[in-house]
Design a protein around this motif. Structure first.
Motif, PDB file in Angstrom:
ATOM      1  N   PRO A 268     -37.388  83.851-117.128  1.00 58.91           N
ATOM      2  CA  PRO A 268     -38.588  83.351-116.428  1.00 58.91           C
ATOM      3  C   PRO A 268     -39.796  83.225-117.342  1.00 58.91           C
ATOM      4  O   PRO A 268     -40.667  82.386-117.102  1.00 58.91           O
ATOM      5  CB  PRO A 268     -38.813  84.376-115.321  1.00 58.91           C
ATOM      6  N   GLU A 269     -39.866  84.044-118.381  1.00 57.55           N
ATOM      7  CA  GLU A 269     -41.018  83.973-119.278  1.00 57.55           C
ATOM      8  C   GLU A 269     -41.129  82.606-119.953  1.00 57.55           C
ATOM      9  O   GLU A 269     -42.238  82.141-120.250  1.00 57.55           O
ATOM     10  CB  GLU A 269     -40.926  85.083-120.333  1.00 57.55           C
ATOM     11  N   VAL A 270     -39.992  81.959-120.190  1.00 57.26           N
ATOM     12  CA  VAL A 270     -40.020  80.622-120.811  1.00 57.26           C
ATOM     13  C   VAL A 270     -40.648  79.609-119.861  1.00 57.26           C
ATOM     14  O   VAL A 270     -41.393  78.720-120.288  1.00 57.26           O
ATOM     15  CB  VAL A 270     -38.600  80.190-121.218  1.00 57.26           C
ATOM     16  N   ILE A 271     -40.378  79.735-118.574  1.00 57.22           N
ATOM     17  CA  ILE A 271     -40.952  78.796-117.608  1.00 57.22           C
ATOM     18  C   ILE A 271     -42.471  78.905-117.610  1.00 57.22           C
ATOM     19  O   ILE A 271     -43.185  77.898-117.505  1.00 57.22           O
ATOM     20  CB  ILE A 271     -40.388  79.043-116.197  1.00 57.22           C
ATOM     21  N   LEU A 272     -43.000  80.118-117.745  1.00 55.63           N
ATOM     22  CA  LEU A 272     -44.457  80.262-117.823  1.00 55.63           C
ATOM     23  C   LEU A 272     -45.007  79.499-119.016  1.00 55.63           C
ATOM     24  O   LEU A 272     -46.068  78.867-118.929  1.00 55.63           O
ATOM     25  CB  LEU A 272     -44.849  81.734-117.929  1.00 55.63           C
ATOM     26  N   GLU A 273     -44.309  79.554-120.141  1.00 52.66           N
ATOM     27  CA  GLU A 273     -44.761  78.814-121.323  1.00 52.66           C
ATOM     28  C   GLU A 273     -44.699  77.312-121.072  1.00 52.66           C
ATOM     29  O   GLU A 273     -45.608  76.559-121.449  1.00 52.66           O
ATOM     30  CB  GLU A 273     -43.896  79.184-122.526  1.00 52.66           C
ATOM     31  N   ARG A 274     -43.641  76.860-120.429  1.00 58.00           N
ATOM     32  CA  ARG A 274     -43.491  75.423-120.180  1.00 58.00           C
ATOM     33  C   ARG A 274     -44.542  74.902-119.209  1.00 58.00           C
ATOM     34  O   ARG A 274     -44.918  73.713-119.264  1.00 58.00           O
ATOM     35  CB  ARG A 274     -42.094  75.116-119.624  1.00 58.00           C
ATOM     36  N   LEU A 275     -45.026  75.749-118.310  1.00 57.31           N
ATOM     37  CA  LEU A 275     -46.053  75.306-117.371  1.00 57.31           C
ATOM     38  C   LEU A 275     -47.354  74.937-118.068  1.00 57.31           C
ATOM     39  O   LEU A 275     -48.187  74.225-117.507  1.00 57.31           O
ATOM     40  CB  LEU A 275     -46.307  76.393-116.326  1.00 57.31           C
ATOM     41  N   GLU A 276     -47.527  75.417-119.297  1.00 60.62           N
ATOM     42  CA  GLU A 276     -48.710  75.059-120.078  1.00 60.62           C
ATOM     43  C   GLU A 276     -48.600  73.662-120.690  1.00 60.62           C
ATOM     44  O   GLU A 276     -49.576  73.138-121.214  1.00 60.62           O
ATOM     45  CB  GLU A 276     -48.909  76.078-121.209  1.00 60.62           C
ATOM     46  N   ASP A 277     -47.408  73.067-120.630  1.00 62.79           N
ATOM     47  CA  ASP A 277     -47.152  71.796-121.302  1.00 62.79           C
ATOM     48  C   ASP A 277     -46.853  70.704-120.270  1.00 62.79           C
ATOM     49  O   ASP A 277     -45.734  70.636-119.749  1.00 62.79           O
ATOM     50  CB  ASP A 277     -45.967  71.959-122.257  1.00 62.79           C
ATOM     51  N   PRO A 278     -47.804  69.845-119.952  1.00 65.55           N
ATOM     52  CA  PRO A 278     -47.551  68.788-118.964  1.00 65.55           C
ATOM     53  C   PRO A 278     -46.396  67.874-119.347  1.00 65.55           C
ATOM     54  O   PRO A 278     -45.719  67.327-118.472  1.00 65.55           O
ATOM     55  CB  PRO A 278     -48.879  68.012-118.925  1.00 65.55           C
ATOM     56  N   ALA A 279     -46.143  67.705-120.653  1.00 65.58           N
ATOM     57  CA  ALA A 279     -45.077  66.803-121.091  1.00 65.58           C
ATOM     58  C   ALA A 279     -43.697  67.308-120.695  1.00 65.58           C
ATOM     59  O   ALA A 279     -42.730  66.534-120.684  1.00 65.58           O
ATOM     60  CB  ALA A 279     -45.143  66.616-122.605  1.00 65.58           C
ATOM     61  N   ALA A 280     -43.578  68.596-120.365  1.00 64.03           N
ATOM     62  CA  ALA A 280     -42.279  69.145-119.980  1.00 64.03           C
ATOM     63  C   ALA A 280     -41.891  68.758-118.559  1.00 64.03           C
ATOM     64  O   ALA A 280     -40.737  68.962-118.166  1.00 64.03           O
ATOM     65  CB  ALA A 280     -42.292  70.668-120.120  1.00 64.03           C
ATOM     66  N   TRP A 281     -42.827  68.212-117.785  1.00 63.26           N
ATOM     67  CA  TRP A 281     -42.585  67.930-116.366  1.00 63.26           C
ATOM     68  C   TRP A 281     -42.757  66.430-116.134  1.00 63.26           C
ATOM     69  O   TRP A 281     -43.841  65.960-115.817  1.00 63.26           O
ATOM     70  CB  TRP A 281     -43.533  68.743-115.499  1.00 63.26           C
ATOM     71  N   LYS A 282     -41.694  65.705-116.303  1.00 60.76           N
ATOM     72  CA  LYS A 282     -41.758  64.252-116.243  1.00 60.76           C
ATOM     73  C   LYS A 282     -41.117  63.731-114.964  1.00 60.76           C
ATOM     74  O   LYS A 282     -40.002  64.107-114.622  1.00 60.76           O
ATOM     75  CB  LYS A 282     -41.044  63.644-117.455  1.00 60.76           C
ATOM     76  N   LEU A 283     -41.847  62.871-114.289  1.00 65.15           N
ATOM     77  CA  LEU A 283     -41.305  62.205-113.107  1.00 65.15           C
ATOM     78  C   LEU A 283     -40.418  61.045-113.538  1.00 65.15           C
ATOM     79  O   LEU A 283     -40.698  60.350-114.510  1.00 65.15           O
ATOM     80  CB  LEU A 283     -42.433  61.670-112.226  1.00 65.15           C
ATOM     81  N   SER A 284     -39.347  60.850-112.804  1.00 65.73           N
ATOM     82  CA  SER A 284     -38.497  59.693-113.065  1.00 65.73           C
ATOM     83  C   SER A 284     -39.218  58.412-112.646  1.00 65.73           C
ATOM     84  O   SER A 284     -39.893  58.373-111.613  1.00 65.73           O
ATOM     85  CB  SER A 284     -37.187  59.812-112.279  1.00 65.73           C
ATOM     86  N   PRO A 285     -39.090  57.330-113.419  1.00 66.26           N
ATOM     87  CA  PRO A 285     -39.717  56.071-113.008  1.00 66.26           C
ATOM     88  C   PRO A 285     -39.153  55.537-111.703  1.00 66.26           C
ATOM     89  O   PRO A 285     -39.799  54.729-111.030  1.00 66.26           O
ATOM     90  CB  PRO A 285     -39.405  55.126-114.179  1.00 66.26           C
TER      91      PRO A 285
END
Length: 565
Positions: free
Chosen positions: A526-543
């Motif tokens: 879970p600690e990795v998910i907290l780090e990823r939440l700081e990076d908007p590029a990690a959360w991409k919507l499908s076109p």
């Protein structure tokens, strides 16, 4: 140029995705600091306890499944390599001579290439294992190992198995290896101590074992399927997706595997069919630290609740999470990790959806208790199954107002309702009679410092408030109620164990959920998910799902025209 090998502590692949956590320099690096003997012994013990090392991702049947005795046989390994055939035959001959009534087992060396032909024909009386098996499945059978490669001899020293008639001292072998290995975080590309790298290999090994049993997935929306495939991936691939419940149960039964179904599609009929045919049913639902954005926006999550008992929001049956909370032991190291995770969540303002917005000002006059009532999606399964007599937002507001006539009530609609994706908006006139202030387009965390208590039916916001030291009153039966941390107006059945806050966190955010790193698509802590939440590029919507944004805006606009909040 530095050259590395993967070494004996290799990472498994998940549907072809694999990142190393340890590397063995072939040349060019000076040895690390001297390794104390106690550390080498502890590392060997940790490797044996976690059952890691050697060729990963291979089947690991128990001795009972193989119908062979545990730690009683002389095990001879066939290298499946012509150049080593003579020495392997000599090892078999010595094993037969020294057996003394013990069974002799001939097996492929796990390090042999897949498909390599065997070099030794098993003579009469020798048990032959033709399948390529995990090193640890083989060591479970062996009292003594013969014909072992260097890698198998290293693991045998950790497991306490004799090699060629001698019980090897693990310290010299592991001291040399520890001094040479270099370890790194596979998710965030930073140095790691070896012990943390071993823990990650152990976590991946458990994920492989859990995922191998899943044969089919059912009821998964198309936009979730790539992430769900990663959730259940293993070295052999990933489960297939099915559309028809009856066929899926039959196929899972024939394959001897489990069926994973999105929780809302786990009908009583499906449960009964699985029970009738002896198929394990796993329900799947979003986890508690999900993503940077709404699921209703078709953004795949990174945390999942996978449950072989029920589902965490249904108090009618004991879920896997409830069972954990009721029975798990919480050692000091786990509680320290849970406390650190809780502090990181609070410091970063992390919630389930992690939406952005401005902090509102609560206009409560002095002396009036400020009570927050978060709205929920009406008709949602957690409301329907866990709400009891209260089944909608209006009824909850009425109950809280009746119990606290002098309080300053703050109502916050659910983010899915604000975005226009789900039903449950309230008429402005009805709200005006009950709520003193309606807060929209604001992050939930901005309200916690301004309130005296949170009143909820079954919302996850109650759990998020507990993490921040806010008093929580439950009117339904959410998973976090009944453990002595909340004031429960409708106490759940069965529960009653008194838990500390970090015990609740340990079970709910560390032991129970499964996470998939949205960047590497590998199982992660879970600690990795907290780090990823700081990076908007990690959360991409499908076109292919961009229309959902316009659809939500249009529905929200129509609701506002009708006077709904």
């Amino acid at each position: 140029m530095l050259r590395y090998a993967t070494g004996p502590l290799r990472a498994p692949a998940f549907r072809g995705r694999c990142l190393p956590v340890t590397l063995l320099p072939l040349a060019g690096l000076s040895p690390a600091d001297p390794v104390p003997a106690a550390r080498a012994a502890a590392v060997a013990k940790q490797v044996a306890s976690l059952r890691i090392g050697g060729e990963p991702g291979l089947p690991e049947p128990s001795p009972e499944a193989l119908r062979l005795p545990r730690r009683h046989a002389i095990l001879v390994l066939d290298p499946c390599h012509r150049a080593q055939a003579a020495s392997a035959r000599a090892a078999l001959a010595s094993a037969l001579e020294l057996a003394g009534g013990r069974p002799v087992i001939l097996a492929r060396d796990p390090t042999a290439p897949p498909g390599a032909p065997a070099q030794i024909a098993p003579p009469p009386g020798v048990h032959w294992l033709p399948e390529r098996l995990s090193p640890w499945a083989l060591l479970d059978l062996a009292e003594e190992l013969r014909g072992a490669s260097d890698e198998m001899a290293l693991l045998a020293s950790a497991a306490g198995v004799s090699v060629d008639g001698r019980l090897p001292d693990p310290v010299p072998r592991w001291t040399a290896l520890i001094g040479a290995l270099r370890c790194a975080d596979p998710f965030l590309a930073r140095p790691w101590p070896l012990e943390r790298a071993l823990e990650q290999l152990g976590e991946w090994r458990r994920a492989q074992a859990e995922n191998r049993r899943v044969t089919l997935c059912l009821g998964m929306a198309f936009w979730k399927r790539r992430r769900v495939a990663a959730l259940f991936a293993h070295a052999g691939g990933a489960p297939r997706f099915a559309r028809h419940p009856g066929r899926a149960v039959a196929q899972a039964r024939r394959a001897g595997g489990a069926l994973a179904v999105w929780a809302s599609r786990a009908t009583p009929e499906l449960r009964a069919d699985c029970q009738r045919q002896g198929v394990t049913l796993l329900t799947v639902e979003d986890g508690f630290v999900r993503s940077r954005g709404l699921g209703a926006r078709f953004l795949p999550g990174a945390a999942y609740a996978v449950d072989d008992r029920g589902i965490y929001y249904d108090p009618g049956r004991e879920s896997a999470l409830e069972h954990l909370l009721a029975t798990a032991e919480f050692p000091p190291a786990l509680l320290a990790r849970a406390a650190a995770l809780r502090r990181a969540i609070v410091a970063r303002g992390v919630t389930k959806y992690n939406l952005q917005g401005q902090a509102p000002s609560i206009a409560a006059p002095p002396g009036r208790p400020r009570l927050l009532v978060p709205g929920q999606v009406e008709g949602d399964a957690s409301v329907r199954l866990g709400g009891g007599a209260i089944q909608d937002n209006l009824a909850l507001l009425q109950a809280v107002r009746a119990a606290h006539p002098d309080a300053f009530l703050i109502y916050k609609p659910h983010p899915d309702l604000e975005a226009g994706f789900r039903q449950g908006r309230l008429e402005a006139r009805a709200l005006a009679d009950l709520a003193d202030q309606v807060v929209t387009s604001a992050p939930l965390t901005s309200l916690f410092p301004q309130i005296d208590a949170l009143h909820t039916l079954t919302s996850l916001s109650g759990f998020e408030a507990l993490l921040r030291g806010v008093r929580v009153v439950t009117w339904g039966q959410p998973f976090y109620a009944g453990w002595g941390l909340t004031e429960d107006r409708n106490p759940p059945p069965r529960r009653g164990r008194r838990l500390g806050l970090d015990e609740l966190v340990a079970a709910s955010l560390i032991l129970f959920p499964r996470q998939v790193d949205p960047v590497t698509e590998l199982p992660c802590p879970p600690e990795v998910i907290l780090e990823r939440l700081e990076d908007p590029a990690a959360w991409k919507l499908s076109p292919f799902t961009l229309h959902r944004g316009f659809e939500g805006w249009l529905r929200g606009a129509l609701s506002r025209l009708r006077g709904l909040r």
